[in-house]
Design an enzyme around this catalytic site. Structure first.
Site, PDB file in Angstrom:
ATOM      1  N   ASN A 190      78.934  44.098 -17.162  1.00 14.86           N
ATOM      2  CA  ASN A 190      77.767  44.813 -17.674  1.00 14.86           C
ATOM      3  C   ASN A 190      77.056  44.052 -18.791  1.00 14.86           C
ATOM      4  O   ASN A 190      76.364  44.647 -19.611  1.00 14.86           O
ATOM      5  CB  ASN A 190      78.166  46.211 -18.151  1.00 14.86           C
ATOM      6  CG  ASN A 190      78.511  47.118 -16.987  1.00 14.86           C
ATOM      7  OD1 ASN A 190      78.137  46.849 -15.851  1.00 14.86           O
ATOM      8  ND2 ASN A 190      79.227  48.178 -17.258  1.00 14.86           N
TER       9      ASN A 190
ATOM     10  N   ARG B 206      80.253  53.276 -23.392  1.00 10.72           N
ATOM     11  CA  ARG B 206      81.441  53.779 -22.715  1.00 10.72           C
ATOM     12  C   ARG B 206      81.869  53.017 -21.461  1.00 10.72           C
ATOM     13  O   ARG B 206      82.868  53.368 -20.838  1.00 10.72           O
ATOM     14  CB  ARG B 206      81.325  55.275 -22.372  1.00 10.72           C
ATOM     15  CG  ARG B 206      81.158  56.142 -23.591  1.00 10.72           C
ATOM     16  CD  ARG B 206      81.379  57.592 -23.336  1.00 10.72           C
ATOM     17  NE  ARG B 206      80.571  58.122 -22.258  1.00 10.72           N
ATOM     18  CZ  ARG B 206      80.590  59.397 -21.889  1.00 10.72           C
ATOM     19  NH1 ARG B 206      81.365  60.243 -22.521  1.00 10.72           N
ATOM     20  NH2 ARG B 206      79.833  59.826 -20.907  1.00 10.72           N
ATOM     21  N   ASP B 207      81.156  51.974 -21.072  1.00  8.57           N
ATOM     22  CA  ASP B 207      81.605  51.152 -19.943  1.00  8.57           C
ATOM     23  C   ASP B 207      81.278  49.685 -20.210  1.00  8.57           C
ATOM     24  O   ASP B 207      80.825  48.961 -19.329  1.00  8.57           O
ATOM     25  CB  ASP B 207      80.989  51.618 -18.631  1.00  8.57           C
ATOM     26  CG  ASP B 207      81.731  51.063 -17.415  1.00  8.57           C
ATOM     27  OD1 ASP B 207      82.918  50.674 -17.545  1.00  8.57           O
ATOM     28  OD2 ASP B 207      81.129  51.003 -16.337  1.00  8.57           O
ATOM     29  N   LEU B 208      81.516  49.283 -21.442  1.00  5.89           N
ATOM     30  CA  LEU B 208      81.278  47.898 -21.826  1.00  5.89           C
ATOM     31  C   LEU B 208      82.327  47.020 -21.161  1.00  5.89           C
ATOM     32  O   LEU B 208      83.524  47.270 -21.272  1.00  5.89           O
ATOM     33  CB  LEU B 208      81.379  47.793 -23.350  1.00  5.89           C
ATOM     34  CG  LEU B 208      80.805  46.569 -24.011  1.00  5.89           C
ATOM     35  CD1 LEU B 208      79.323  46.435 -23.703  1.00  5.89           C
ATOM     36  CD2 LEU B 208      81.006  46.651 -25.517  1.00  5.89           C
TER      37      LEU B 208
END
Length: 170
Positions: A37, A31-33
């Protein structure tokens, strides 16, 4: 300007797709690719060739998913899939979308949802309707047709028609 070859880009997408398949098997949505990251490890072979390994990091927004689709708004604006922006239920397809944004950034040097006028990225994603609206920079970057077709399948607005991360590997 930073340049990346098609082979290097294919290797990055392959490694990150493998990582997404691995976490998906454990029912995890990242959900925060985003580029920030992804960790890169550079090793040099005995023949002086550099080998790069890419790994996912920062699972602070990740959640475990058991067929109960989520509605929670989270992630970094330029990487958020349309179903999140439209407050629709979502699943693993949001990570596939974000992987596409990263591939696009590597190929074009910018996000498909950024612009010179600094218009809100979420608004650009909300109004996104078809791949044609973001395809020109890929063509100008001399991306091959196979890569452009992959991006088209990743940037499918209808999550039920969007390519799965497993199919990206195929």
């Amino acid at each position: 300007q930073f340049q990346i070859t098609q082979n290097e880009l294919a290797n990055i997408i392959k490694q990150l797709s493998n990582a997404l398949v691995c976490i998906k098997k454990r029912n995890i949505i990242h959900r925060d690719l985003k580029l920030e990251n992804v960790l890169v490890n550079k090793t040099e072979t005995t023949h002086g060739k550099c080998v790069y390994t890419y790994k996912l990091s920062d699972f602070g927004c990740a959640c475990q998913f058991f067929n109960n689709k989520s509605l929670q708004m989270c992630g970094t604006p330029e990487y958020i899939a349309p179903e999140i922006v439209h407050y629709q239920y979502y699943d693993f397809g949001v990570d596939t979308w974000a992987l596409g944004v990263m591939g696009y950034e590597f190929a074009c040097g910018r996000s498909p949802f950024s612009n010179k006028e600094n218009k809100n990225a979420l608004e650009r994603i909300r109004s996104y309707s078809e791949f044609k609206s973001i395809s020109e920079p890929l063509q100008r970057s001399n991306c091959d047709e196979e890569f452009i077709e992959l991006m088209k399948r990743i940037f499918e607005k209808d999550v039920n028609k969007r390519i799965s991360v497993e199919d990206i590997l195929n």
